[in-house]
Design a protein around this motif. Structure first.
Motif, PDB file in Angstrom:
ATOM      1  N   GLY A 256       0.671  -1.328  -0.058  1.00 30.26           N
ATOM      2  CA  GLY A 256      -0.011  -0.107   0.057  1.00 30.26           C
ATOM      3  C   GLY A 256       0.907   1.060   0.052  1.00 30.26           C
ATOM      4  N   HIS A 257       0.252   2.278  -0.492  1.00 31.28           N
ATOM      5  CA  HIS A 257       0.878   3.610  -0.400  1.00 31.28           C
ATOM      6  C   HIS A 257      -0.177   4.670   0.131  1.00 31.28           C
ATOM      7  CE1 HIS A 257       4.769   2.925  -2.215  1.00 31.28           C
ATOM      8  NE2 HIS A 257       4.200   2.162  -3.085  1.00 31.28           N
ATOM      9  N   GLY A 258       0.409   5.666   0.997  1.00 31.52           N
ATOM     10  CA  GLY A 258      -0.492   6.574   1.271  1.00 31.52           C
ATOM     11  C   GLY A 258       0.179   8.110   1.293  1.00 31.52           C
ATOM     12  N   ARG A 259      -0.512   9.023   1.263  1.00 34.42           N
ATOM     13  CA  ARG A 259      -0.075  10.172   1.233  1.00 34.42           C
ATOM     14  C   ARG A 259      -0.675  11.477   1.713  1.00 34.42           C
ATOM     15  NH1 ARG A 259       0.106  14.305  -2.270  1.00 34.42           N
ATOM     16  NH2 ARG A 259       2.587  14.782  -2.528  1.00 34.42           N
ATOM     17  N   VAL A 260      -0.301  12.428   2.142  1.00 34.98           N
ATOM     18  CA  VAL A 260      -0.915  13.855   2.769  1.00 34.98           C
ATOM     19  C   VAL A 260      -0.930  14.573   1.299  1.00 34.98           C
ATOM     20  CG1 VAL A 260      -0.712  15.752   4.332  1.00 34.98           C
ATOM     21  CG2 VAL A 260       0.011  13.537   5.251  1.00 34.98           C
ATOM     22  N   LEU A 261      -1.948  15.204   1.299  1.00 40.06           N
ATOM     23  CA  LEU A 261      -2.372  15.994  -0.140  1.00 40.06           C
ATOM     24  C   LEU A 261      -1.732  17.589   0.420  1.00 40.06           C
ATOM     25  CD1 LEU A 261      -5.448  14.959  -1.667  1.00 40.06           C
ATOM     26  CD2 LEU A 261      -3.082  14.255  -2.350  1.00 40.06           C
ATOM     27  N   PRO A 262      -1.360  18.382  -0.691  1.00 37.15           N
ATOM     28  CA  PRO A 262      -0.760  19.601  -0.245  1.00 37.15           C
ATOM     29  C   PRO A 262      -2.194  20.393  -0.042  1.00 37.15           C
ATOM     30  CG  PRO A 262      -0.124  19.011  -2.513  1.00 37.15           C
ATOM     31  CD  PRO A 262      -0.552  17.681  -1.886  1.00 37.15           C
ATOM     32  N   PRO A 263      -2.060  21.453   0.493  1.00 36.30           N
ATOM     33  CA  PRO A 263      -3.410  22.153   0.798  1.00 36.30           C
ATOM     34  C   PRO A 263      -4.070  22.576  -0.374  1.00 36.30           C
ATOM     35  CG  PRO A 263      -1.739  23.067   2.010  1.00 36.30           C
ATOM     36  CD  PRO A 263      -1.168  22.031   1.349  1.00 36.30           C
ATOM     37  N   GLU A 264      -3.407  23.026  -1.597  1.00 33.07           N
ATOM     38  CA  GLU A 264      -4.109  23.405  -2.804  1.00 33.07           C
ATOM     39  C   GLU A 264      -4.668  22.259  -3.572  1.00 33.07           C
ATOM     40  OE1 GLU A 264      -0.864  23.662  -1.780  1.00 33.07           O
ATOM     41  OE2 GLU A 264       0.214  23.323  -3.421  1.00 33.07           O
ATOM     42  N   ASN A 265      -4.216  20.983  -3.152  1.00 30.70           N
ATOM     43  CA  ASN A 265      -4.711  19.947  -4.095  1.00 30.70           C
ATOM     44  C   ASN A 265      -5.645  19.044  -3.039  1.00 30.70           C
ATOM     45  OD1 ASN A 265      -2.669  21.091  -5.704  1.00 30.70           O
ATOM     46  ND2 ASN A 265      -2.957  19.140  -6.718  1.00 30.70           N
ATOM     47  N   ALA A 271      -7.600  13.884  -5.307  1.00 27.05           N
ATOM     48  CA  ALA A 271      -7.424  12.754  -4.504  1.00 27.05           C
ATOM     49  C   ALA A 271      -7.479  11.497  -5.436  1.00 27.05           C
ATOM     50  CB  ALA A 271      -8.447  12.561  -3.313  1.00 27.05           C
ATOM     51  N   ARG A 272      -8.632  11.774  -6.067  1.00 25.78           N
ATOM     52  CA  ARG A 272      -8.781  10.581  -7.072  1.00 25.78           C
ATOM     53  C   ARG A 272      -7.377  10.426  -8.009  1.00 25.78           C
ATOM     54  NH1 ARG A 272     -14.414   9.423  -9.438  1.00 25.78           N
ATOM     55  NH2 ARG A 272     -14.116   7.748 -10.768  1.00 25.78           N
ATOM     56  N   SER A 273      -6.766  11.387  -8.546  1.00 23.27           N
ATOM     57  CA  SER A 273      -5.829  11.238  -9.423  1.00 23.27           C
ATOM     58  C   SER A 273      -4.617  10.776  -8.375  1.00 23.27           C
ATOM     59  CB  SER A 273      -5.536  12.311 -10.301  1.00 23.27           C
ATOM     60  OG  SER A 273      -5.074  13.400  -9.463  1.00 23.27           O
ATOM     61  N   ALA A 274      -4.374  11.242  -7.219  1.00 19.96           N
ATOM     62  CA  ALA A 274      -3.320  10.840  -6.471  1.00 19.96           C
ATOM     63  C   ALA A 274      -3.289   9.380  -6.223  1.00 19.96           C
ATOM     64  CB  ALA A 274      -3.431  11.552  -5.281  1.00 19.96           C
ATOM     65  N   SER A 275      -4.887   8.810  -6.079  1.00 21.61           N
ATOM     66  CA  SER A 275      -5.116   7.428  -5.643  1.00 21.61           C
ATOM     67  C   SER A 275      -4.626   6.280  -6.877  1.00 21.61           C
ATOM     68  CB  SER A 275      -6.419   7.291  -5.322  1.00 21.61           C
ATOM     69  OG  SER A 275      -7.260   7.016  -6.244  1.00 21.61           O
ATOM     70  N   ARG A 276      -4.772   6.997  -8.173  1.00 15.49           N
ATOM     71  CA  ARG A 276      -4.364   6.140  -9.336  1.00 15.49           C
ATOM     72  C   ARG A 276      -2.775   5.892  -9.260  1.00 15.49           C
ATOM     73  NH1 ARG A 276      -7.259   5.614 -13.670  1.00 15.49           N
ATOM     74  NH2 ARG A 276      -5.448   5.545 -14.908  1.00 15.49           N
ATOM     75  N   VAL A 344     -10.004  16.445   0.910  1.00 10.17           N
ATOM     76  CA  VAL A 344      -9.230  15.030   1.603  1.00 10.17           C
ATOM     77  C   VAL A 344      -7.915  15.622   2.124  1.00 10.17           C
ATOM     78  CG1 VAL A 344      -8.501  12.969   0.785  1.00 10.17           C
ATOM     79  CG2 VAL A 344     -10.538  13.827  -0.256  1.00 10.17           C
ATOM     80  N   MET A 345      -7.642  15.201   3.254  1.00  8.40           N
ATOM     81  CA  MET A 345      -6.367  15.665   3.702  1.00  8.40           C
ATOM     82  C   MET A 345      -5.352  14.658   3.432  1.00  8.40           C
ATOM     83  SD  MET A 345      -5.389  17.186   7.466  1.00  8.40           S
ATOM     84  CE  MET A 345      -5.201  15.847   8.488  1.00  8.40           C
ATOM     85  N   ARG A 346      -5.610  13.400   3.751  1.00  8.57           N
ATOM     86  CA  ARG A 346      -4.842  12.245   3.636  1.00  8.57           C
ATOM     87  C   ARG A 346      -5.503  10.949   2.971  1.00  8.57           C
ATOM     88  NH1 ARG A 346      -1.999   9.105   7.641  1.00  8.57           N
ATOM     89  NH2 ARG A 346      -4.066   8.894   8.596  1.00  8.57           N
ATOM     90  N   TRP A 399      -0.878  10.285 -15.448  1.00  9.19           N
ATOM     91  CA  TRP A 399      -0.059  10.109 -14.501  1.00  9.19           C
ATOM     92  C   TRP A 399       0.212  11.469 -14.272  1.00  9.19           C
ATOM     93  CZ3 TRP A 399       1.763   5.913 -11.811  1.00  9.19           C
ATOM     94  CH2 TRP A 399       2.876   6.213 -10.991  1.00  9.19           C
ATOM     95  N   THR A 400      -0.182  12.138 -13.210  1.00  7.80           N
ATOM     96  CA  THR A 400       0.067  13.553 -12.874  1.00  7.80           C
ATOM     97  C   THR A 400       0.477  13.588 -11.321  1.00  7.80           C
ATOM     98  OG1 THR A 400      -2.408  13.569 -12.685  1.00  7.80           O
ATOM     99  CG2 THR A 400      -1.282  14.875 -14.354  1.00  7.80           C
ATOM    100  N   PRO A 401       1.567  13.547 -11.036  1.00 11.43           N
ATOM    101  CA  PRO A 401       2.142  13.632  -9.511  1.00 11.43           C
ATOM    102  C   PRO A 401       1.711  15.024  -9.162  1.00 11.43           C
ATOM    103  CG  PRO A 401       4.000  12.881 -10.711  1.00 11.43           C
ATOM    104  CD  PRO A 401       2.934  13.253 -11.876  1.00 11.43           C
TER     105      PRO A 401
END
Ligand code: MG
Length: 426
Positions: A256-265, A271-276, A344-346, A399-401
């Motif tokens: 698994g992987h997880g991350r905290v999203l930056p405030p502007e994202n 969150a959906r694209s980060a989850s991909r 979504v914060m994390r 693929w958009t980090p």
């Protein structure tokens, strides 16, 4: 199953790892309450790790910054430096290995070892040797807590129990649970102190009239198996009763992987694209190790609206198309339940219920073998290209980090342990 009569396992966990690495590396932070954050200067995020000084003032890992400041107004916030933590991890591993062979590295700041027969009567001496070596060769600010017990599960619980002995101390612990003294040390713990028992599992146990460790120990293995809904419960019963329970043949439970999203994202589409990306990365690691996943989970921590999680069964797969389309279905479900203007914060994704990829059983009801094989071949080709030309040359879909890249490894692992209760419950 064997019931050891001596301690056989050691579990070692560094205290406030990210924060103590920062204190070791930057002398002005020593002795101060330090909180490590995912990004510099972002107030609307959380503390992902904190120093013992901050912990003793009530700051906890994964606490919103505003709350951490409320509890500890003079907290010094420093953005994470993952590269430094990785280097510290490698250096520490080589120092520990000089004292005792490391059996398994569980995370960036946790590992376990088998205790050799010669050390079984004097585990305290062994712990002191490890700690002294780290203090001398790396630095005295990188302290760790050590637990000894008959098996790994109990050693891990001992380690955690030894970390915080009272309100005035934190870390640098050593707890020794000799089999002859069991279950007394266990009875001092609460159900939620068991790794894998989160608030959901705890409520489930309460509903089954299991309110304490004593109640849980009084159950039968098959009762626990039923409560957990899978073999984990039965295995846990044997582990808590001190049996030498081998790790499942998989050797690991999840990717698994997880991350905290930056405030502007933090909008759901971000969150959906980060989850991909996270799912693709987890899938890639899982394939490389030769596993298929039987379930995919997605969890979100929202800014003010609590958290939500969903999981979905997979027909024992490892290719990107299967994983990403399951993820999409999870988002379709989650999307309906999110409050309007949710932030979504994390977030995190986890692939679990692992089976060997070489042993995939044809699912007669699903009859997906031909399609699956086509996608597996496509995924293999993508992996080969990405291996050859850099990390992500080809991917299925965009693929958009997000800005800030990925949050570090520890953050992911926190997320896992916090969610495991949810993951193992049916
Ligand atoms: Mg730790």
């Amino acid at each position: 199953m064997r019931l050891p009569i001596q301690i056989e396992r050691l579990y070692l966990d560094f205290d406030g790892f990210f924060a103590s690495v920062e204190q070791q590396a930057r002398p002005h932070l020593r002795g101060c309450p330090v909180g490590v954050t995912p990004f510099a200067g972002a107030e609307h995020t959380c503390v992902i790790a904190c120093s013992r000084e901050a912990k003793l003032r009530g700051v906890k890992n994964v606490m919103p910054i505003a709350e951490a400041r409320e509890r500890c107004p003079d907290i010094i916030l420093v953005p994470q430096t993952p590269d430094l933590y990785r280097r510290a991890h490698n250096a520490l591993l080589s120092e520990i290995s000089a004292v005792i062979p490391v059996d398994a590295v569980k995370s960036i700041d946790e590992l376990t070892c088998r205790v050799a027969p010669a050390d079984r009567d004097e585990p305290l001496t062994l712990a002191k040797r490890i700690k002294a070596r780290i203090a001398e060769n790396i630095g005295p600010y990188l302290t760790c807590s050590v637990g000894f017990a008959a098996n790994r599960q109990l050693a891990k619980m001992a380690c955690k129990a030894g970390k915080k002995l009272d309100e005035r101390s934190y870390g640098d612990g050593c707890a020794i649970w000799f089999p002859r003294d069991m279950p007394a040390p266990l009875l001092r713990l609460e159900l939620k102190d068991i790794p894998g028992v989160g608030s959901r599992m705890e409520s489930k146990l309460f509903r089954a009239k299991i309110h304490s460790m004593a109640d849980l120990l009084a159950t039968q293995p098959k009762h626990m198996r039923k409560l957990w809904g899978n073999v984990t419960g039965g295995r846990l019963w044997y582990a808590l009763h001190g049996y030498d329970i081998q790790t499942p043949p998989s050797g690991r439970g999840m990717y698994g992987h997880g991350r905290v999203l930056p405030p502007e994202n933090r909008r759901p589409e971000h969150a959906r694209s980060a989850s991909r990306l996270l799912a693709t990365k987890a899938g890639r690691r899982m394939r490389r190790d030769g596993w298929n996943a039987g379930r995919l989970a997605l969890w979100l921590d929202l800014m003010r609206d609590g958290s939500c999680s969903r999981s979905r069964g997979l027909p024992a797969v490892h290719d990107d198309q299967a994983i990403l389309s399951a993820l999409q279905s999870l988002w379709d479900e989650v999307g309906d339940s999110l409050p309007p203007r949710a932030r979504v914060m994390r977030l995190g994704v986890t692939l679990f219920d692992l089976t060997r990829a070489s042993e995939r059983q044809l699912d007669i009801l699903l009859d997906d073998d031909a399609t699956r094989r086509r996608w597996e071949r496509a995924t293999e080709a993508i992996d080969a290209l990405n291996r050859k030309y850099g990390r992500t040359l080809v991917s299925i879909g965009p693929w958009t980090p997000p800005p800030g890249g990925y949050a570090g490894g520890k953050n992911q692992l926190h997320a896992h342990s916090a969610r495991r209760g949810f993951l193992v419950s049916p």
